[in-house]
Scaffold this active site. Structure first.
Site, short mmCIF file in Angstrom:
data_model
loop_
_atom_site.label_atom_id
_atom_site.label_comp_id
_atom_site.label_asym_id
_atom_site.label_seq_id
_atom_site.Cartn_x
_atom_site.Cartn_y
_atom_site.Cartn_z
N ILE A 117 -9.63 23.08 -14.14
CA ILE A 117 -9.95 23.58 -12.81
C ILE A 117 -9.03 24.74 -12.45
O ILE A 117 -9.49 25.77 -11.93
CB ILE A 117 -9.85 22.45 -11.77
CG1 ILE A 117 -10.93 21.41 -12.02
CG2 ILE A 117 -9.96 23.02 -10.35
CD1 ILE A 117 -10.85 20.19 -11.12
N ASP A 132 -8.22 19.19 1.33
CA ASP A 132 -9.39 18.37 1.06
C ASP A 132 -8.99 16.94 0.72
O ASP A 132 -9.84 16.06 0.62
CB ASP A 132 -10.19 18.98 -0.10
CG ASP A 132 -11.49 18.27 -0.36
OD1 ASP A 132 -12.29 18.14 0.59
OD2 ASP A 132 -11.73 17.83 -1.51
N ALA A 168 -14.34 18.81 -2.14
CA ALA A 168 -14.25 20.10 -2.81
C ALA A 168 -15.06 20.12 -4.11
O ALA A 168 -15.65 21.15 -4.47
CB ALA A 168 -12.80 20.46 -3.11
N GLY A 169 -15.09 19.01 -4.79
CA GLY A 169 -15.82 18.95 -6.06
C GLY A 169 -17.26 18.51 -5.92
O GLY A 169 -17.95 18.32 -6.93
N ALA A 229 -6.33 18.70 -4.93
CA ALA A 229 -5.97 17.85 -6.06
C ALA A 229 -5.88 16.39 -5.63
O ALA A 229 -6.85 15.64 -5.78
CB ALA A 229 -4.66 18.33 -6.66
N ASP A 268 2.70 25.07 -15.14
CA ASP A 268 2.22 23.80 -15.67
C ASP A 268 3.21 23.33 -16.72
O ASP A 268 3.30 23.92 -17.80
CB ASP A 268 0.83 23.94 -16.29
CG ASP A 268 0.17 22.58 -16.54
OD1 ASP A 268 0.88 21.67 -17.02
OD2 ASP A 268 -1.03 22.44 -16.27
N HIS A 274 -12.44 15.26 1.26
CA HIS A 274 -12.43 15.03 -0.20
C HIS A 274 -13.78 15.37 -0.83
O HIS A 274 -14.36 14.58 -1.57
CB HIS A 274 -12.06 13.57 -0.49
CG HIS A 274 -11.40 13.40 -1.84
ND1 HIS A 274 -10.37 12.52 -2.07
CD2 HIS A 274 -11.65 13.99 -3.04
CE1 HIS A 274 -10.01 12.57 -3.35
NE2 HIS A 274 -10.78 13.45 -3.96
N GLU A 320 -6.56 8.22 3.11
CA GLU A 320 -7.95 8.62 3.33
C GLU A 320 -8.76 7.40 3.75
O GLU A 320 -8.64 6.34 3.15
CB GLU A 320 -8.52 9.24 2.05
CG GLU A 320 -7.81 10.51 1.63
CD GLU A 320 -8.40 11.17 0.39
OE1 GLU A 320 -9.43 10.67 -0.12
OE2 GLU A 320 -7.84 12.18 -0.07
#
Length: 309
Positions: free
Chosen positions: A153, A259, A285-286, A234, A172, A283, A264
């Site tokens: 991503i 997001d 975004a995807g 994420a 990373d 939540h 949650e």
């Protein structure tokens, strides 16, 4: 016939495909009915979930015949991976299937927050005309985007942002500085704090682990440029929400888009509830029509293969 339990929403076409060869119990409300879910799993061979169903050791103990857990997404923090390994239960995520949707969300949020105009519609509708105030937005071209977590991503985000003329840097710890993906995406690998210090926009693409919990804490948020923007698609818990809210209220940061959250659904008492220049989404975004089809189809294929093997 082997049984599959699906406890959260899934694309109907993928469910119908599974029904051709398996006994499928599809009930998106099971995620909120744990006792009923456990009862359904007593004779189930596979379970398909999204991010809300907690696949715990206790849940696995209620499913003695379980062979596989399909994950309609990529995050695995709701699944007890050691417990699955101990019971030889395969965990099958939809790796890569929602990358485009998340990347487009990130770039869209970055454009909106850099320009700083799209959260002011109510004022214009009320007869105000804040033309001068809203004439000092920033362009994406020439801005610096720091991508923290450079997996599939993160790399997709880098490519889209590069197409807009943004300078992309990244961090990373799992990737070597000479890994091909840095060159292929045009991004520059940097140490975390160095990348944060240079960024006009920071986007997180890391799992929630002990090392990433509160990765953006009060100290790191304080080091960001004045006027920087933070985006998190994420996992909740990777940002100190109190510190982020304070930085936005004090106008040290220009905006943020979240997001995902530590809890949650987001609680009304959250420090984020009354924070300015903040985009909050649940939540998703995807989640697009296309990505849901891809994710559902991929997981259906992987679960079917596991049960047929």
């Amino acid at each position: 016939m082997k049984k599959i339990v699906i406890s959260e929403f899934m694309d109907d076409a993928a469910v119908d495909t599974l029904r051709q060869d398996f006994d499928v119990h599809f009930d998106p409300m099971l995620v909120d009915r744990p006792e009923r879910l456990m009862a359904e799993l007593a004779d189930a061979h596979a379970l398909i979930v999204r991010n809300r169903t907690q696949v715990s050791a206790a849940l696995l103990d209620a499913a003695a015949n379980l062979i596989a857990v399909g994950r309609l997404g990529v995050g695995l923090d709701n699944i007890d991976m050691p417990a699955c390994a101990e019971r030889s239960v395969a965990v099958l995520p939809a790796t890569g299937a929602n990358a485009q949707a998340v990347a487009e969300y990130v770039v869209t949020a970055a454009l909106m927050l850099l320009r700083g105009t799209y959260l002011r519609s109510a004022e214009v509708a009320a007869g105000e005309w804040p033309r001068q105030t809203l004439s000092n937005g920033r362009e994406a071209a020439g801005s610096v985007l720091a991508v923290i977590g450079f997996g599939g991503i993160g790399q997709r985000v880098a490519r889209l942002a590069g197409g807009l003329g943004m300078t992309v840097i990244g961090h990373d710890p799992q990737l070597a500085a000479d890994a091909p993906c840095w060159r292929e995406t045009g991004a520059r690998c940097m140490a975390l704090d160095d990348a944060l210090a240079l960024a006009d926009v920071v986007t997180l693409h890391v799992p929630l682990t002990d090392s990433t919990r509160n990765l953006l804490d009060s100290e790191r948020i304080a080091r960001l440029k004045r006027g920087a923007i933070v985006i998190n698609t994420a996992r909740g818990g990777t940002i100190d929400e109190h510190a982020l809210a304070a930085a936005l209220c004090e106008k040290r940061l220009a905006g943020a888009a979240l997001d995902v959250f530590a809890d949650e659904p987001l609680k009304q008492a959250s420090p984020l509830a009354e924070t300015p220049n903040l985009i909050l989404t649940p939540h998703i975004a995807g989640l697009t029509v296309q990505s849901n089809e891809r994710v559902s189809s991929l997981v259906a294929q992987r679960v079917a293969a596991a049960l047929s093997g």
